[in-house]
Write a protein that holds these residues in place. Structure first.
Motif, mmCIF file in Angstrom:
data_model
loop_
_atom_site.group_PDB
_atom_site.id
_atom_site.type_symbol
_atom_site.label_atom_id
_atom_site.label_comp_id
_atom_site.label_asym_id
_atom_site.label_seq_id
_atom_site.Cartn_x
_atom_site.Cartn_y
_atom_site.Cartn_z
ATOM 1 N N TYR B 35 0.996 -1.212 0.517
ATOM 2 C CA TYR B 35 0.043 -0.169 -0.130
ATOM 3 C C TYR B 35 0.507 1.100 0.017
ATOM 4 C CZ TYR B 35 -3.882 -2.816 1.714
ATOM 5 O OH TYR B 35 -4.764 -3.842 1.570
ATOM 6 N N GLN B 48 -1.211 -6.627 -5.220
ATOM 7 C CA GLN B 48 -1.667 -7.467 -4.421
ATOM 8 C C GLN B 48 -1.109 -9.137 -4.814
ATOM 9 O OE1 GLN B 48 -5.525 -8.009 -3.290
ATOM 10 N NE2 GLN B 48 -5.686 -10.409 -3.268
ATOM 11 N N VAL B 55 -2.918 -10.752 -8.528
ATOM 12 C CA VAL B 55 -4.345 -10.924 -8.877
ATOM 13 C C VAL B 55 -4.823 -9.327 -9.014
ATOM 14 C CG1 VAL B 55 -3.669 -12.755 -7.188
ATOM 15 C CG2 VAL B 55 -5.084 -10.681 -6.220
ATOM 16 N N ASP B 56 -4.111 -8.616 -8.704
ATOM 17 C CA ASP B 56 -4.325 -7.107 -8.861
ATOM 18 C C ASP B 56 -2.799 -6.299 -8.741
ATOM 19 O OD1 ASP B 56 -6.973 -4.847 -7.221
ATOM 20 O OD2 ASP B 56 -5.400 -4.546 -8.902
ATOM 21 N N SER B 58 -3.958 -2.860 -10.438
ATOM 22 C CA SER B 58 -4.087 -1.551 -11.195
ATOM 23 C C SER B 58 -3.962 -0.112 -11.061
ATOM 24 C CB SER B 58 -5.699 -1.883 -11.477
ATOM 25 O OG SER B 58 -6.609 -1.540 -9.737
#
Lengths: 117, 119
Positions: B35, B48, B55-56, B58
């Motif tokens: 983060y 992530q 998986v992420d 974006s």
């Protein structure tokens, strides 16, 4: 639309009084979870309390309770008997599933709580 | 049980320089998160991992940020070149599963963070 909204940038509370920190959320996932974290000035994120979307009762953890109103999409944190050590930033967060089946967590902008002696 | 470890705790660099952060999650945790928390804001997910797969990502500025998680354990986050607006705390977190099947009261466990100042 914001996923998590915390409308109170800052709050003051007298020591030993109760305080409510507001959180509203937006999701179309029927299965989701709501969290509250505390972040003191030292920076670490401390987990406080969790509420699942299917939980029938409001969550409680010691002096922390979560006022979950599903129809209104709100998950307010109530801290009873405030202590000086409760002064910190408080973040509401939501976990929901994505199309790939993994969980995504979104945080609100936080509320700074200051406890006055 | 040891918590999530991060290093360094503080870093000051000049713009256009490179920097790398390291994270060691809780043993056995499949999911790892990076983060970015800008002063006065909530944490924003950058990337992530589920085991060693992404998986992420974006919200990861891929022109300057990169991350890897070798062997599904430790992870590094790199910024190259850094900009002034990258000044923030970079938080690493892990959770046991992270997938939909995990459900329930699966929380994330956060490390102490790395405070980056770009001058």
């Amino acid at each position: 639309a914001q996923k998590i909204t915390q409308t109170q940038p800052g709050m003051f509370v007298q020591e030993k009084e109760a305080v409510t920190l507001d959180c509203t959320y937006d999701t179309s996932d029927p299965s989701y979870g709501l969290f509250w974290y505390k972040q003191p000035s030292s920076g670490e994120m401390i987990f406080l309390i969790y509420q699942g979307s299917y939980d029938q009762q409001n969550a409680t953890e010691g002096r922390y309770s979560l006022n979950f109103q599903k129809a209104r999409k709100s998950a307010n944190l109530v801290i009873s008997a405030s202590q000086l050590g409760d002064s910190a930033m408080y973040f509401c967060a939501m976990r929901e599933g994505d199309s790939g089946g993994y969980q995504k967590v979104t945080f609100g902008t936080g509320t700074k709580l200051q406890v006055i002696p | 049980e040891a918590g999530v470890a991060q290093s360094p705790r503080y870093k000051i660099i000049e713009k256009r320089q490179s920097v790398a952060f390291w994270c060691n999650p809780i043993s056995g945790h499949a999911t790892l998160y990076w983060y970015q928390q800008i002063l006065g804001q909530g944490p924003k997910l950058l990337i992530q991992f589920q085991n060693n797969g992404v998986v992420d990502d974006s919200q990861l500025p891929k022109d300057r940020f990169s991350a890897e998680r070798l062997k599904g354990v430790d992870s590094t986050l790199k910024i190259q070149p850094a900009k002034l607006e990258d000044s923030a705390v970079y938080l690493c977190a892990s959770s046991p599963q992270g997938g939909r099947l995990a459900g329930g009261k699966e929380t994330q466990y956060f490390g102490p963070g790395t405070r980056l100042l770009v001058l």
